[in-house]
Scaffold this motif. Structure first.
Motif, mmCIF file in Angstrom:
data_model
loop_
_atom_site.group_PDB
_atom_site.id
_atom_site.type_symbol
_atom_site.label_atom_id
_atom_site.label_comp_id
_atom_site.label_asym_id
_atom_site.label_seq_id
_atom_site.Cartn_x
_atom_site.Cartn_y
_atom_site.Cartn_z
ATOM 1 N N MET A 1 0.844 -1.191 0.000
ATOM 2 C CA MET A 1 0.000 0.000 0.000
ATOM 3 C C MET A 1 0.885 1.249 0.000
ATOM 4 O O MET A 1 1.880 1.313 0.713
ATOM 5 N N VAL A 2 0.523 2.231 -0.780
ATOM 6 C CA VAL A 2 1.273 3.474 -0.875
ATOM 7 C C VAL A 2 0.873 4.396 0.280
ATOM 8 O O VAL A 2 -0.312 4.643 0.504
ATOM 9 N N GLU A 3 1.863 4.886 0.994
ATOM 10 C CA GLU A 3 1.609 5.811 2.100
ATOM 11 C C GLU A 3 1.299 7.210 1.558
ATOM 12 O O GLU A 3 1.847 7.613 0.518
ATOM 13 N N ALA A 4 0.472 7.960 2.275
ATOM 14 C CA ALA A 4 0.089 9.311 1.857
ATOM 15 C C ALA A 4 1.308 10.211 1.703
ATOM 16 O O ALA A 4 1.385 10.997 0.747
ATOM 17 N N THR A 5 2.275 10.114 2.605
ATOM 18 C CA THR A 5 3.474 10.965 2.496
ATOM 19 C C THR A 5 4.297 10.614 1.260
ATOM 20 O O THR A 5 4.822 11.504 0.602
ATOM 21 N N ASP A 6 4.396 9.325 0.933
ATOM 22 C CA ASP A 6 5.109 8.924 -0.288
ATOM 23 C C ASP A 6 4.400 9.462 -1.526
ATOM 24 O O ASP A 6 5.043 9.921 -2.472
ATOM 25 N N PHE A 7 3.073 9.405 -1.519
ATOM 26 C CA PHE A 7 2.298 9.930 -2.638
ATOM 27 C C PHE A 7 2.516 11.435 -2.789
ATOM 28 O O PHE A 7 2.769 11.931 -3.886
ATOM 29 N N ARG A 8 2.434 12.179 -1.673
ATOM 30 C CA ARG A 8 2.631 13.635 -1.729
ATOM 31 C C ARG A 8 4.036 13.981 -2.207
ATOM 32 O O ARG A 8 4.222 14.905 -3.001
ATOM 33 N N ASP A 9 5.037 13.250 -1.735
ATOM 34 C CA ASP A 9 6.416 13.489 -2.184
ATOM 35 C C ASP A 9 6.552 13.253 -3.681
ATOM 36 O O ASP A 9 7.201 14.024 -4.390
ATOM 37 N N ALA A 10 5.957 12.190 -4.177
ATOM 38 C CA ALA A 10 6.028 11.892 -5.606
ATOM 39 C C ALA A 10 5.279 12.947 -6.419
ATOM 40 O O ALA A 10 5.766 13.398 -7.463
ATOM 41 N N MET A 11 4.107 13.366 -5.946
ATOM 42 C CA MET A 11 3.320 14.369 -6.671
ATOM 43 C C MET A 11 4.003 15.734 -6.689
ATOM 44 O O MET A 11 3.755 16.534 -7.589
ATOM 45 N N SER A 12 4.878 16.002 -5.731
ATOM 46 C CA SER A 12 5.591 17.282 -5.730
ATOM 47 C C SER A 12 6.500 17.398 -6.940
ATOM 48 O O SER A 12 6.928 18.498 -7.295
ATOM 49 N N LEU A 13 6.795 16.271 -7.575
ATOM 50 C CA LEU A 13 7.659 16.274 -8.763
ATOM 51 C C LEU A 13 6.866 16.374 -10.067
ATOM 52 O O LEU A 13 7.448 16.348 -11.149
ATOM 53 N N LEU A 14 5.561 16.509 -9.960
ATOM 54 C CA LEU A 14 4.708 16.722 -11.120
ATOM 55 C C LEU A 14 4.492 18.225 -11.267
ATOM 56 O O LEU A 14 3.800 18.838 -10.446
ATOM 57 N N THR A 15 5.123 18.826 -12.252
ATOM 58 C CA THR A 15 5.009 20.264 -12.455
ATOM 59 C C THR A 15 3.566 20.631 -12.783
ATOM 60 O O THR A 15 2.943 20.011 -13.640
ATOM 61 N N SER A 16 3.049 21.658 -12.104
ATOM 62 C CA SER A 16 1.661 22.067 -12.288
ATOM 63 C C SER A 16 1.555 23.570 -12.459
ATOM 64 O O SER A 16 2.260 24.332 -11.792
ATOM 65 N N ALA A 17 0.639 23.982 -13.325
ATOM 66 C CA ALA A 17 0.292 25.398 -13.415
ATOM 67 C C ALA A 17 -0.359 25.795 -12.099
ATOM 68 O O ALA A 17 -1.011 24.976 -11.440
ATOM 69 N N VAL A 18 -0.182 27.050 -11.700
ATOM 70 C CA VAL A 18 -0.786 27.560 -10.471
ATOM 71 C C VAL A 18 -1.991 28.413 -10.857
ATOM 72 O O VAL A 18 -1.877 29.318 -11.685
ATOM 73 N N SER A 19 -3.127 28.109 -10.250
ATOM 74 C CA SER A 19 -4.356 28.843 -10.529
ATOM 75 C C SER A 19 -5.003 29.281 -9.224
ATOM 76 O O SER A 19 -4.812 28.651 -8.181
ATOM 77 N N VAL A 20 -5.776 30.349 -9.309
ATOM 78 C CA VAL A 20 -6.640 30.741 -8.211
ATOM 79 C C VAL A 20 -8.062 30.473 -8.688
ATOM 80 O O VAL A 20 -8.482 30.949 -9.746
#
Length: 163
Positions: A1-20
């Motif tokens: 099972m993937v831990e939430a912290t591992d998922f968040r760390d991995a997603m931080s490497l997905l470049t995303s546009a910033v929107s409001v």
């Protein structure tokens, strides 16, 4: 099972546009900073926006059934920070110049692009709500550089022409 912290760390490497993301209604104007926005289809033009259900403004987006996605340009880091801070909704909108398009949801006048939307479907998944939004108006800005979020930091992207 993937831990939430591992998922968040991995997603931080997905470049995303910033929107409001903003809305308005009988209870006032609300907005939050988001990187979880993507296109769904161009027929009809539709976006997907994710929002944490724990957000104090969540109920207003659900009730209002409209929102605008204001894609930030490189110069808007301060607006991103304001809309992700503990500032009150009224204080957040003191940052930037705001107007409206078709739905009445606030649009940032000098955003990279604004998508004015009606929320057509709402789906809850875990801690978040997914809004499926039909685009009713688009306004493009004059900026050439976008504000993106990568590895837990802001960056600027865009092409600069050379002579």
């Amino acid at each position: 099972m993937v831990e939430a912290t591992d998922f968040r760390d991995a997603m931080s490497l997905l470049t995303s546009a910033v929107s409001v993301i903003t809305t308005t209604g009988m209870s006032g104007r609300y907005g939050f900073t988001a990187s979880a926005v993507c296109s769904v289809t161009d027929t009809p033009p539709t976006l997907l926006v994710c929002m944490n259900k724990a957000s104090s403004s969540h109920v207003h987006f659900v009730d209002n059934k409209i929102l605008s996605v204001n894609v930030l340009s490189a110069q808007h880091q301060h607006i991103s920070k304001a809309f992700s801070s503990k500032l009150s909704p009224e204080e957040r909108f003191k940052h930037g110049v705001w107007s409206e398009l078709e739905t009445g949801a606030p649009v940032l006048d000098d955003a990279l692009v604004n998508f004015d939307c009606e929320i057509e479907q709402i789906q809850e998944v875990g801690t978040h709500t997914i809004f499926i939004c039909r685009i009713v108006a688009i306004q493009q800005g004059e900026h050439e550089h976008s504000l993106v979020y990568f590895n837990r930091a802001y960056h600027h992207v865009g092409q600069t022409e050379t002579a």
